[in-house]
Each structure stands twice: as C-alpha cells, then as structure tokens.
Design a protein around this motif. Structure first.
Motif, mmCIF file in Angstrom:
data_model
loop_
_atom_site.group_PDB
_atom_site.id
_atom_site.type_symbol
_atom_site.label_atom_id
_atom_site.label_comp_id
_atom_site.label_asym_id
_atom_site.label_seq_id
_atom_site.Cartn_x
_atom_site.Cartn_y
_atom_site.Cartn_z
ATOM 1 N N LEU A 51 0.831 -1.208 0.000
ATOM 2 C CA LEU A 51 0.000 0.000 0.000
ATOM 3 C C LEU A 51 0.866 1.258 0.000
ATOM 4 O O LEU A 51 0.591 2.226 -0.733
ATOM 5 C CB LEU A 51 -0.921 -0.017 1.221
ATOM 6 N N ALA A 52 1.920 1.242 0.819
ATOM 7 C CA ALA A 52 2.803 2.405 0.884
ATOM 8 C C ALA A 52 3.523 2.624 -0.438
ATOM 9 O O ALA A 52 3.750 3.767 -0.859
ATOM 10 C CB ALA A 52 3.805 2.241 2.019
ATOM 11 N N LYS A 53 3.910 1.505 -1.120
ATOM 12 C CA LYS A 53 4.564 1.654 -2.426
ATOM 13 C C LYS A 53 3.623 2.308 -3.450
ATOM 14 O O LYS A 53 4.041 3.175 -4.231
ATOM 15 C CB LYS A 53 5.017 0.288 -2.932
ATOM 16 N N ILE A 54 2.338 1.894 -3.424
ATOM 17 C CA ILE A 54 1.362 2.490 -4.365
ATOM 18 C C ILE A 54 1.198 3.980 -4.091
ATOM 19 O O ILE A 54 1.205 4.810 -5.013
ATOM 20 C CB ILE A 54 0.016 1.763 -4.266
ATOM 21 N N LEU A 55 1.094 4.320 -2.810
ATOM 22 C CA LEU A 55 0.922 5.720 -2.446
ATOM 23 C C LEU A 55 2.153 6.540 -2.795
ATOM 24 O O LEU A 55 2.038 7.705 -3.245
ATOM 25 C CB LEU A 55 0.608 5.847 -0.956
ATOM 26 N N SER A 56 3.335 5.967 -2.616
ATOM 27 C CA SER A 56 4.559 6.700 -2.944
ATOM 28 C C SER A 56 4.671 6.951 -4.440
ATOM 29 O O SER A 56 5.123 8.012 -4.873
ATOM 30 C CB SER A 56 5.781 5.931 -2.434
ATOM 31 N N VAL A 57 4.263 5.956 -5.248
ATOM 32 C CA VAL A 57 4.293 6.137 -6.704
ATOM 33 C C VAL A 57 3.318 7.242 -7.121
ATOM 34 O O VAL A 57 3.636 8.104 -7.958
ATOM 35 C CB VAL A 57 3.967 4.808 -7.427
ATOM 36 N N LEU A 58 2.096 7.218 -6.536
ATOM 37 C CA LEU A 58 1.129 8.260 -6.849
ATOM 38 C C LEU A 58 1.641 9.645 -6.453
ATOM 39 O O LEU A 58 1.415 10.638 -7.164
ATOM 40 C CB LEU A 58 -0.203 7.974 -6.131
ATOM 41 N N LEU A 59 2.317 9.722 -5.306
ATOM 42 C CA LEU A 59 2.875 10.996 -4.870
ATOM 43 C C LEU A 59 3.911 11.516 -5.861
ATOM 44 O O LEU A 59 3.916 12.713 -6.223
ATOM 45 C CB LEU A 59 3.483 10.847 -3.476
ATOM 46 N N MET A 60 4.783 10.632 -6.346
ATOM 47 C CA MET A 60 5.798 11.044 -7.313
ATOM 48 C C MET A 60 5.154 11.492 -8.629
ATOM 49 O O MET A 60 5.596 12.458 -9.247
ATOM 50 C CB MET A 60 6.783 9.914 -7.547
ATOM 51 N N LEU A 61 4.115 10.769 -9.055
ATOM 52 C CA LEU A 61 3.426 11.163 -10.288
ATOM 53 C C LEU A 61 2.766 12.528 -10.138
ATOM 54 O O LEU A 61 2.762 13.335 -11.074
ATOM 55 C CB LEU A 61 2.377 10.107 -10.660
#
Length: 545
Positions: A51-61
């Motif tokens: 979940l944290a990886k998905i959120l981190s990717v969205l934050l970078m995008l």
C-alpha cells in the motif's frame, strides 16, 4: 552623498539577492530537485509495504504532473500570443467588435420582424411584405412602416378604418404611430404610453359615488369580494388596509402563504373598477430599470414596463390606482425601489417626478414633460412579502416608510347578496381621510398614555417614536375609527407593527427580562384588556430567545 550611495547599494543588492534566491529555489523545486526526489524515493521504496509503495508512486506522479502542466500552459500561451500577433493586428479588439456588431444585427433583425408582424396584423395578411434583407442592417435610420412595406401610409378615413379593424393587442405600435400624434409618420419611442394617450382621448368617466362614507366603503368592499369574487376578509383586515392607505403610499402585506395577500389589493381595485397592475418581482432586480425600463440607444426606443405604464396611466385616471409588487422581498427593496422611496418622501407632491430620458422628442406622450413623468397622488404601491429562506429581510428604511399589514389567518365564509362595485375618485377618498381626521381626532388621554410609553421605551430600550411614525399614527387612527374600529385598537396596531418591531433588530437575549417588565407596564398604562396585539407580539419575540 557617499553614505546615500552606500545605502542604495546595500538595499538594491539585497533585493537582487532575494530575487535570485527565489528564482534559484523555483528552479530547484521543479527542475534540479528531481535528482534528490528520486534518490529519496529509491531509498525508501524497497522498505515499504504494498500500500505504501502504491501511495509513494502516486505521490511522485503528482509531483511530476505539476511542472508538466505549468510547461503546457506556458507553451499554449506563447502559441496563442504568436497567433494573435501574426498579422500585427490586435485581434482581441476585433473579436470584441465583432461580438458587438453581432448583437446589433440580432437587435435589428428583431426590430425588422416586429415591424413586419405589425404590418401583417394591420393589413389582415392580404398583402405580402417584401423581404428587407441586408438593407435593414445598413441603413442609419429606424425603418418606418412605409419604407418597410414599400406602400404609402393611408390617411384620413382610410387609416381610421384600418385601425378599427386592427386588433390593438396584436399591433400596438401601429396604433401608437397612427393615432398617437397628428404626424402619423413619427416613430414613438414610448409606444405603450402613447397607447394610453389614445385610450383616454375620448374617455368618458363613470358616474362617481362621492357621497359614500368610509364605513360604507369598507363594508361594501367586503360584500363585493365575497359575493363576486369568492374572497373573504375580516372587517379588521379591511379597516387596517384602508387606514394604511391613509397613512402611507406604500403598504406591505405580510403573512403565511394562502391568506390572500395578493388577492386583497387585486379585489380591492376591482371593487373600484380599476384593476390593479401586478408586477412579479424577480431575484435579479437590482436597480430602477427593472421597474421603469430603460432607453435603448441603438433602437432609439424606451423599453417600457407595465409598472411604468400604470404610473403614467394614473395621471389620466381619477380612480385610485394600485400597483402590486408581488413577492417584493425576493430582491432587495432598497435597491430597485430606492428612487421611488425617495420621491414619495418629498413634502410637495409637485416634486413627485421621475426622470426617464434627458430631453423631449417629437412624438413623446402627452403627459410627459421634458422626459419626466409625474407620480400621481392617486397611486398606491402594495407589496406582498413572505419570510422564508428565499427572501431578503425588509430593512427598517423600508418599514419606516411603509405601512405593514399582517394576514396570518383566513376569514370564515359568509353568505351575502350580490354587491356592485363602487366608482369613487382618489380625490374623494383623500377627502374621506381628511374628514375622518376632523371627526375622530386622537384624544388627549390616549396621547398622554402614548407619551408615557414613549418615555419608558427610550429609558429602557433606547427606542423612540420618530416623526414619520407620529405622522402615520395621526393619519392611521382616525381613519381606522371611521371604518368601524376603536381608537385604542388603532394605537395598538401602530405600536406593535411600527415601534415594537424594532426589537427584531436588537439582541433581545440581553433584554429578555425587560420585555416582561414592558408587558406589565402596558397592562398598567392601558389596562389588561388593552393593547392585545402589542403584548402578543412581545411574547412572540420573547419566546424566540
């Protein structure tokens, strides 16, 4: 001088430093900073859960999307600017000019269609009217009936015959142009008002009943409304309405829906054989042009309203004229009705003048004087008001000038024979008001009690009887008594609706106990059975807090 140069150098160098620092920070934020962002992302990403990886990717995008959007907007702006300046012409100005010309074309087309429709109505559809085409858009003068149709305008008996066979509701402009003035080729800028001139050219007034008394007048209205219109009102409401007309030219009918606020002035006007003009107030009303209309500089005609027509016609008609502003607090009354409030405050009725246009033109209505019309003394304005979330609060400025009438309950039906209407002049109605003041003057005993109440209100609540309220009181109570009421009942109504109503604009929670004392003082001064409206109103205000 050297000290100043040193000072200027340090200040300007600091400004330049801050500016460069800001630009550098902006560049690091959206351009060079991405190296650090990705290093942080690379450091933390392996240690994160799914979940944290998905959120981190969205934050970078999301962070990446911000500079991309800024760059796209800048590129689009540059391309648009280049296209606008490609031919070294300010195209934005041209676009605005084209829009203005398009609006003028639409107005001209509407004008042309109106003239063609009028010709069809006048000629009974016998002849075909030639199409004007683009010529209507290129001529500088307003097209007349003659140059639109290509036919010569008849005169004399032929024109009178045409007018007699024409439906006035379908061709009002034609009738105004034909009959309004001697010169039949004059294009009137006030067609509705010109039709009023035509209507009263050979008007024969009815036989007025100038012997009727106020009590007979009010009771006759109740019988008329019940027998001919199926509307029922208590004697108390009717006498308050008539006495309110004596006290002010502006009445405000308040109350819950369905109690007959609009039908009361309408049926009252029918009783006097002069049906009221009903204006539906819209929330968009902002200034006087909503009521009076405005002059269209392009078409050279005045956009008239029914309100303006009724005001103008009152100068001809001897019968009282009622103009109803239905749901008047859907918009702010002190905005769109401000000029009328000021005019009605003028001490001399000769000063009740409204400016419509700056100068007089040939063909203007008969009763218009240099672009101005007179507000006749025979005119009353009746506003209906609801108090809910869709309406504005009526301010003290309006209430002080108006006479509020509350309708909170329906009257019981009663049987009566058919009762005829009553033709009475506004002059005789004013005479009955003045006669009532002579026959039923306010007693000194009641005035002394009122002065005591006034002193009490000033001492405890900082409320006082203003000069305007005192004048309305002297006008209202005698007429109220002449219509069958009592002197104390009239005083009670004025105090409750004009003085104690000001409690609504105060913080009553701080004077709640004082209201209890005021009720006791009213009982002591006027008796326990006296002033029921005032005491009921005070208890209602007290229960709100």
């Amino acid at each position: 001088m050297s000290e100043f140069l040193k000072f200027a150098y340090e200040v300007l160098s600091q400004v330049v430093y801050n500016l460069v620092t800001w630009v550098a920070a902006f560049i690091r934020l959206f351009i060079t900073g991405w190296v650090q962002y990705f290093l942080i992302f690379k450091t933390y990403f392996p240690t994160l859960n799914i979940l944290a990886k998905i959120l981190s990717v969205l934050l970078m995008l999301l962070l990446l999307a911000i500079p991309i959007v800024i760059i796209i907007l800048l590129i689009r702006r540059m391309i648009l600017h280049h296209q606008l300046k490609a031919d070294n012409t300010d195209n934005a100005t041209l676009y605005r000019e084209i829009g203005r010309l398009n609006k003028q074309v639409l107005d001209l087309m509407e004008e042309k269609n109106s003239i063609l429709a009028l010709k069809v109505n006048a000629m009974g559809g016998v002849e075909r009217i030639p199409y004007m085409g683009a010529s209507a858009l290129t001529e500088d003068t307003i097209p007349s009936l003659e140059n639109v149709t290509g036919n010569e305008i008849p005169s004399g008996r032929a024109m009178e015959a045409m007018v007699e066979n024409t439906d006035p509701n379908k061709a009002p402009l034609v009738r105004a142009v034909i009959e309004g003035k001697e010169d039949t080729n004059v294009a009137h800028r006030f067609p509705k008002l010109s039709l009023v001139d035509v209507k009263y050219k050979d008007f024969q007034p009815p036989q007025y009943d100038n012997e009727i008394s106020l009590q007979e007048f009010t009771e006759g209205y109740r019988m008329f409304a019940a027998s001919q219109m199926g509307l029922y009102y208590t004697p108390e409401i009717v006498r308050r309405f008539v006495a309110g007309m004596a006290a002010s030219k502006l009445l405000i009918l308040e109350g819950i829906s369905g109690t007959g606020k609009t039908s009361l002035p309408y049926s009252f006007s029918r009783y006097m054989d002069n049906p009221a003009t009903i204006i539906s107030v819209q929330p968009s009303f902002r200034d006087r042009s909503e009521l009076l209309g405005y002059f269209n500089e392009f078409s050279k005609k005045f956009n008239e309203t029914e309100f303006l027509r009724a005001l103008y016609e009152a100068n001809y008609n001897q019968t009282p004229t009622l103009i109803v502003l239905d749901e008047m607090n859907l918009a702010r009354i002190e905005y769109y009705f401000a000029e009328m409030l000021s005019v009605l405050e003028m001490p001399s009725k000769d000063e009740w003048i409204l400016d419509l246009v700056p100068t007089a033109w040939k063909g203007d209505p008969y009763k218009m004087d240099n672009g101005k019309i007179h507000v006749a003394d025979s005119t009353w304005f009746i506003g209906t008001a609801n108090n809910d979330d869709s309406t504005f609060t009526i301010t003290d400025k309006v209430y002080d000038r108006a006479m509020p009438i509350e309708l909170n309950e329906r009257a019981d039906e009663f049987e009566c024979e058919m009762y005829p209407s009553c033709d009475v002049t506004a002059e005789h109605l004013e005479y009955m008001f003045q006669k009532a003041k002579e026959d039923y003057p306010i007693s000194e005993e009641l005035m002394e009690k009122m002065q005591k109440l006034d002193s009490y209100l000033i001492t405890r609540f900082k409320l006082a009887f203003g000069n305007r309220i005192m004048k309305q009181l002297y006008d209202f109570i005698p007429v109220y008594v002449a219509c069958g009421g009592t002197e104390l009942g009239g005083m009670d109504y004025i105090i409750a609706r004009k003085v104690l109503k000001k409690f609504e604009s105060m913080n009553v929670s701080f004077v709640r106990d004082e209201i209890t004392g005021l009720i006791s003082y009213i009982d002591k001064t006027f008796g326990e059975d006296g002033m029921p409206d005032s005491k009921e109103y005070l208890r209602r205000i007290q229960n709100l807090y």
